[in-house]
Design a protein around this motif. Sequence first.
Motif, mmCIF file in Angstrom:
data_model
loop_
_atom_site.group_PDB
_atom_site.id
_atom_site.type_symbol
_atom_site.label_atom_id
_atom_site.label_comp_id
_atom_site.label_asym_id
_atom_site.label_seq_id
_atom_site.Cartn_x
_atom_site.Cartn_y
_atom_site.Cartn_z
ATOM 1 N N SER A 173 2.538 -7.556 9.007
ATOM 2 C CA SER A 173 4.141 -7.154 9.167
ATOM 3 C C SER A 173 4.341 -5.985 8.435
ATOM 4 N N ARG A 174 3.398 -5.602 7.511
ATOM 5 C CA ARG A 174 3.637 -4.434 6.544
ATOM 6 C C ARG A 174 4.899 -4.259 5.970
ATOM 7 N N ILE A 175 5.194 -5.062 5.077
ATOM 8 C CA ILE A 175 6.546 -5.133 4.401
ATOM 9 C C ILE A 175 6.295 -5.389 3.001
ATOM 10 N N GLY A 176 6.783 -4.493 2.033
ATOM 11 C CA GLY A 176 6.762 -4.485 0.729
ATOM 12 C C GLY A 176 7.688 -3.726 -0.106
ATOM 13 N N TRP A 177 7.688 -3.430 -1.139
ATOM 14 C CA TRP A 177 8.846 -2.711 -1.897
ATOM 15 C C TRP A 177 8.221 -2.046 -3.073
ATOM 16 N N LEU A 178 9.128 -1.224 -3.678
ATOM 17 C CA LEU A 178 8.711 -0.396 -5.019
ATOM 18 C C LEU A 178 10.115 -0.759 -5.700
ATOM 19 N N THR A 221 8.579 1.989 -15.647
ATOM 20 C CA THR A 221 7.766 1.258 -14.848
ATOM 21 C C THR A 221 8.220 1.171 -13.413
ATOM 22 N N LEU A 222 7.113 1.216 -12.576
ATOM 23 C CA LEU A 222 7.367 1.186 -11.024
ATOM 24 C C LEU A 222 6.612 0.083 -10.682
ATOM 25 N N VAL A 223 7.114 -1.218 -10.054
ATOM 26 C CA VAL A 223 6.589 -2.139 -9.640
ATOM 27 C C VAL A 223 6.352 -2.222 -8.343
ATOM 28 N N ILE A 224 5.075 -2.527 -7.823
ATOM 29 C CA ILE A 224 4.764 -2.684 -6.276
ATOM 30 C C ILE A 224 4.649 -3.976 -5.897
ATOM 31 N N GLY A 225 5.203 -4.330 -4.914
ATOM 32 C CA GLY A 225 5.592 -5.787 -4.428
ATOM 33 C C GLY A 225 5.407 -5.711 -2.895
ATOM 34 N N SER A 226 4.906 -6.999 -2.354
ATOM 35 C CA SER A 226 4.684 -7.305 -1.120
ATOM 36 C C SER A 226 4.792 -8.814 -0.700
ATOM 37 N N LEU A 227 5.388 -8.844 0.596
ATOM 38 C CA LEU A 227 5.199 -10.187 1.244
ATOM 39 C C LEU A 227 4.034 -10.563 1.992
ATOM 40 N N SER A 228 3.015 -9.408 1.967
ATOM 41 C CA SER A 228 1.582 -9.793 2.459
ATOM 42 C C SER A 228 0.982 -11.049 2.009
ATOM 43 N N LYS A 229 0.729 -11.113 0.624
ATOM 44 C CA LYS A 229 0.266 -12.526 0.106
ATOM 45 C C LYS A 229 0.872 -13.644 -0.202
ATOM 46 N N SER A 230 2.387 -13.205 -0.508
ATOM 47 C CA SER A 230 3.009 -14.429 -0.815
ATOM 48 C C SER A 230 3.565 -15.278 0.420
ATOM 49 N N HIS A 231 3.820 -14.541 1.563
ATOM 50 C CA HIS A 231 4.277 -15.226 2.741
ATOM 51 C C HIS A 231 3.191 -15.221 3.921
ATOM 52 N N GLN A 275 0.601 -1.254 0.155
ATOM 53 C CA GLN A 275 -0.063 0.003 -0.003
ATOM 54 C C GLN A 275 0.859 1.198 -0.044
ATOM 55 N N ALA A 276 2.001 1.314 0.792
ATOM 56 C CA ALA A 276 2.764 2.515 0.947
ATOM 57 C C ALA A 276 3.528 2.587 -0.537
ATOM 58 N N ALA A 277 3.681 1.347 -1.057
ATOM 59 C CA ALA A 277 4.540 1.405 -2.352
ATOM 60 C C ALA A 277 3.812 2.030 -3.542
ATOM 61 N N LEU A 278 2.431 1.717 -3.465
ATOM 62 C CA LEU A 278 1.270 2.171 -4.366
ATOM 63 C C LEU A 278 1.179 3.712 -4.212
ATOM 64 N N PHE A 279 1.113 4.338 -2.713
ATOM 65 C CA PHE A 279 1.167 5.596 -2.897
ATOM 66 C C PHE A 279 2.346 6.503 -2.983
ATOM 67 N N ALA A 280 3.701 5.620 -2.895
ATOM 68 C CA ALA A 280 4.915 6.189 -3.384
ATOM 69 C C ALA A 280 4.920 6.442 -4.817
#
Length: 394
Positions: free
Chosen positions: A246-251, A231-241, A103-108
């Motif tokens: 834990s609120r952890i993802g990336w851009l 391209t900016l890619v939004i990723g996250s460990l929410s669904k995969s793990h 979510q924070a990556a989507l905003f960024a």
Amino acid sequence: MPKLSNRVARLNEDGSDGWEVFYRARAMVRDGQQVTELTIGEHDITTDPTILEAMHRAARAGHTGYASVPGTDALRETIADRVQARTGVPTTRENVLVTPGGQAALFAAHMAACTPGDAALFVDPYYATYPGTIRAASAHPVAIRTRAERGFLPDPAEVHRLAADFRATSLLVNTPNNPTGAVYPRLTLEALASVVQARDMWLLSDEVYDTQVWQGSHLSPRALPGMARRTLVIGSLSKSHAMTGSRIGWLVGPEDAIGSLIDLATCTTYGVPGYIQDAAVFALSQGESAEQAVAEPFHRRRQIILDALEKQDIVGVIPSQGAMYLMLDIRKTGLSGRDFAERLLDQHRIAVMPGESFGRSAAGHIRVALTVEDDRLWEAVHTLCDFAKGLADA
Ligand code: PMP
């Protein structure tokens, strides 16, 4: 109180239409009622104990102070390696910003792509936070309507028209898709890439469901020719793990853009807790089999629903290839998705999301999350089909 800024006062201009079912189901559960909740994208398992142990170890070892704002070197490198291995696109830690969740990556991403007032395109039906996130970045959300009959895929010609009419600066896509389960085919992504190249726009690619693909394969549009620079890619460990809390993802994106977004992170989140980042390194190093183990129940349960739907012809299913949801077409009952969901909850204590909660394109549909054990899901889907038949026959 003084007047609130338009920015926050108007975040939810679309209203809360359709979320009432979810809130009502939650209230019923709090009152002690048995409700089968097939609403939000939350696993029915908790984070694996080995990941929690890694988190605990890191915290006990002292990683409890301010962590590096862009993310620790170890996590940025782990994410870069993963992205490069999965896409073939050269990626280093300079291309990665660690964020508190996707979510924070989507905003960024929207903060990077849109100057206040710019139009930002997104595909309807959409994940519920999209329009609000775009408004939070002071941009103007423009929905691209799609049709169930076309698998809810965006029509590139329509995207081009809207991009030109609104002089949009970004296009947000989500594959595998929430809420529809669509996995965008290569041809669609190539056509969308041509549009953003022709219009000199950013492509924002939400790939938080990239480990949940049941048919075909996931293609990150960043891997298409010429696309890594826009391209900016939004990723996250929410669904995969199963790490939603834990609120952890990336851009992931061009180095210069990430550099500016590190400045933004310094002024907003100031980074992500170090012990959570260490746990994320551990989680990602467990390899694909651990991710498949988290995803597998959704694959199995998807088949349970498809098998049940085969035996009747009232409730339709939108062909989908991924993610932890199925979108069902209930238009033959004559009800809106919302009325159907309200009645199903009242009469059978089964909670689903009305399609209308995800935009106008999914009216007359419901989204079912595959987030309860198999037996319970089997029972719920049979009840749902009988209920639909009763309505259609009435
Ligand atoms: N994108 C999509 C499509 C989602 O469904 C979600 C969560 N449901 C997110 C982004 C955000 O996920 P998180 O912030 O937990 O990483």
